[in-house]
Scaffold this motif. Structure first.
Motif, short mmCIF file in Angstrom:
data_model
loop_
_atom_site.label_atom_id
_atom_site.label_comp_id
_atom_site.label_asym_id
_atom_site.label_seq_id
_atom_site.Cartn_x
_atom_site.Cartn_y
_atom_site.Cartn_z
N UNK A 1 0.67 -1.29 0.08
CA UNK A 1 0.07 -0.15 0.06
C UNK A 1 0.83 1.03 0.01
N UNK A 2 0.15 2.43 -0.37
CA UNK A 2 0.96 3.86 -0.33
C UNK A 2 -0.07 4.70 0.06
N UNK A 3 0.40 5.58 1.24
CA UNK A 3 -0.37 6.75 1.45
C UNK A 3 0.49 7.88 1.91
N UNK A 4 0.04 8.97 1.82
CA UNK A 4 0.89 10.16 1.82
C UNK A 4 2.49 9.77 1.68
N UNK A 5 3.19 9.22 0.50
CA UNK A 5 3.98 9.12 0.10
C UNK A 5 4.99 8.07 0.94
N UNK A 6 4.29 7.32 1.52
CA UNK A 6 5.10 6.02 2.29
C UNK A 6 4.51 4.78 1.83
N UNK A 7 5.28 3.93 1.91
CA UNK A 7 4.98 2.49 1.26
C UNK A 7 4.97 1.44 2.52
N UNK A 8 3.71 0.83 2.43
CA UNK A 8 3.53 -0.13 3.72
C UNK A 8 3.33 -1.49 3.29
N UNK A 9 3.72 -2.41 4.12
CA UNK A 9 3.86 -3.94 3.60
C UNK A 9 2.54 -4.57 4.29
N UNK A 10 2.11 -5.76 4.26
CA UNK A 10 1.15 -6.18 4.95
C UNK A 10 0.74 -6.06 6.31
N UNK A 11 1.93 -5.78 7.07
CA UNK A 11 1.83 -5.95 8.41
C UNK A 11 1.68 -4.34 8.92
N UNK A 12 1.65 -3.43 7.87
CA UNK A 12 1.44 -2.08 8.26
C UNK A 12 3.00 -1.31 8.42
N UNK A 13 3.88 -2.09 8.09
CA UNK A 13 5.40 -1.41 8.36
C UNK A 13 5.62 -0.56 7.07
N UNK A 14 6.32 0.57 7.69
CA UNK A 14 6.89 0.98 6.36
C UNK A 14 8.13 0.82 5.92
N UNK A 15 8.10 0.57 4.28
CA UNK A 15 9.47 -0.02 3.70
C UNK A 15 10.10 1.10 2.97
N UNK A 16 9.44 2.15 2.72
CA UNK A 16 10.24 3.33 1.83
C UNK A 16 9.34 4.60 1.98
#
Lengths: 348, 348
Positions: A268-283
């Motif tokens: 997922x992506x939201x306000x410029x951050x990328x998340x994985x399934x667990x809701x952890x920011x990857x990038x």
DNA sequence: AAGCGATGGACGTTAATTGTCCCAGTACTA
DNA sequence: TAGTACTGGGACAATTAACGTCCATCGCTT
């Protein structure tokens, strides 16, 4: 049939609530056969007096027969119940979805509109309508509102309208240029919202691809510092959500980063951050503006997104755990709730 | 679409009323363009304070834009208005009919249900439902209720339900045997109503065709005198209406009388009396019971009849001028209103 | 510049809603 | 048959929401 209710809800927001309440009473009485007022009040956990008012009303409408020995449903009432059953089932399906999501992700409020934004443009419009109305309700005074880009947010902007309460507000983009097309950029959305409501706005003029040195020098710029200060002061942020890989492609993220995202399972992506399934920011996208720690301190984080295809992505952002309010559609909500159940199964 | 409104009318009539109110306000503002609160209140004849509440609400919903220079409709509001228009028209086209009839015939209340009883049995059922509910509302204490025969009244009887308020009432047939088939006789209807509500009843055992001597001797009979006394005491009468010639045939009125009726332009029949277009009584069935002077003194004369074919007949009875409440259907109401307009044309 | 009509705030009053008891019944049970 | 545990409906105080009314301030027009 559904849209009638949608229309009416604008003129009578508590329509569904009242309908549900009266339906529940009627239904309970039908099942019980003959039942007393106090028993009813206890079972449907309301007070005796209120139940009495409702029963009086339903009796007046000829839907109940009330005798000294108790209350029973009338023939008319039984007929009405049969007619209304499919409608209510449909309706409560949505409220049930809302409740499930609200409880599972510990949100303040969830609104699920009927339909699928992937399929129907009308559903997306309704998403915008509801998003706008929720935003309006949560603005208490002159304050700063941070917004992101995306087609859903554009729809929200479209449905805002002037209001003296909003006059003193300032709309700001949550983060700098994120490589969206012009009409879906946060800058554009913020200015549209401001124009629609009669409020003011500030823009973020940041080049898309930013080197480290450029980034640092940008942070020295007065106007940039000013708007960043605004953002840090924001009490409300309203944002869209998207699928990670789709957003990366749309924003022309370079091949290397895209590969890493894919490899790490970016969802997922939201306000410029990328998340994985667990809701952890990857990038995080290399730009300035809202930081994670800012989000955590916000009073009111409003996420708006819908469509079956986005279900997983929305779930991922919710998992991140800093949302307060979610506005989504039926298709996405069903997707999320199903995955939620799958998750439970795999854990057990 | 219509049935959902029908359901809502039963389950939340109060909300529909506020919906109408808000629609009217919204509509008025759209037409006016920019208008002030007090002007609005004056035009829609409500108070300033109430109008203020409504405007505040509509503003909150984003349907209005209110500035220091006045109130105007918002884009969202305009859209909503378009969507809701057919719905409201559906709902209140009927109220308009009601108002026209009520004013023209100087009635206390008119209820028009959607549909045509000639075509749909369901409409006739609804006629009965509404008739029953109106009857229920007008019963204040233990009292005598006079009823007539006919299929519509049978439907009313079907939709009555037990109620402690009705327990002390007595149902009586308005007039003696009128030659109807058993299940549509006033006697049968009165007893059905009593059974359905838990009230008592009295029957009229009068032979159908009555000679003058027999009539006189009947008036000496104790039980007949008793029930006539009951009828004279009735405060409420609920009755059907029919086409004159149809009723004459159904009741096997002799050929000579029928011819006279036809010749005199008999149009309508109600509680055993035949009326012409002007509402003048041409003939009364030879039986005992409710007299014209009794009707004039009644507190509450409720007429229930529907179907396009009965439009003229109903109008004739209303012209008679002693009705208080009319329950009819859309088809009949339209017929009546059209004739009402034709009448105006021919006068001018 | 002045005047008119606009909204929005303030506040006392009124009406409706609600919580709480009690009473006179009714149905079921022991 | 007597008792018990219900029932709806009446009554009334207390709380709350709605309402009427007046006034200050703002914006537009003349």
């Amino acid at each position: 049939m559904r849209d009638i209710l949608g229309i009416q809800k604008q003129l009578l927001p508590d329509l569904l609530e009242t309908m549900k309440k009266r339906y529940t009473i009627l239904h309970y009485i039908r099942v019980s056969g003959l039942v007393g007022r106090r028993t009813l009040a206890g079972s449907l956990n309301t007070t005796e007096r209120i139940m009495r008012g409702e029963v009086d009303f339903l009796k007046e409408q000829g839907l109940l027969e009330v005798e000294a020995s108790g209350i029973r449903i009338s023939e008319t009432g039984r007929l009405l119940l049969e007619q209304i059953e499919p409608l209510v089932k449909d309706l409560f399906g949505l409220t049930e979805l809302q409740e499930q999501l609200r409880l599972h992700y510990n949100l303040k409020q969830v609104v699920v509109v009927p339909g699928d934004s992937d399929v129907s443009a009308h559903t997306k419009k309704e998403l915008g309508l509801v998003g706008a109305s929720i935003l309006r309700k949560h603005i208490t005074q002159d304050e700063v509102i941070a917004v992101t880009g995306g087609s859903t947010m554009a729809e929200v902007a479209n449905h805002l309208s002037p209001s003296t309460a909003l006059k003193g507000c300032i709309f700001v983009p949550a983060r700098g240029g994120l490589g969206e097309s012009v009409e879906l950029q946060a800058n554009t959305i913020a200015s549209t919202m401001a124009k629609k409501t009669g409020a003011r706005y500030r823009l973020f003029h940041v080049p898309d691809q930013l080197g480290e040195e450029a980034y640092q020098s940008l942070l020295q710029d007065g106007s940039i510092l000013e708007i960043i200060a605004f953002i840090r002061n924001a009490r409300i942020v309203i944002h869209g959500m998207g699928e990670a890989m789709l957003m990366a492609r749309r924003r022309r993220v370079d091949a290397a980063t895209t590969a890493i995202l894919q490899q790490d399972g970016a969802l997922a992506e939201a306000f410029g951050y990328y998340f994985d399934r667990r809701g952890i920011i990857l990038h995080k996208m290399p730009t300035v503006g809202l930081r994670i720690e800012d989000i955590q301190e916000m009073d009111c984080v409003i996420g708006v997104a819908g469509g079956k295809s986005k279900g997983e992505a929305i779930a991922a952002v919710l998992q991140f755990g800093h949302e307060d309010i979610l506005v989504t559609d039926e298709a996405a909500a069903i997707e999320m709730v199903q995955n939620l159940h799958l998750g439970r199964h795999s854990l057990s």
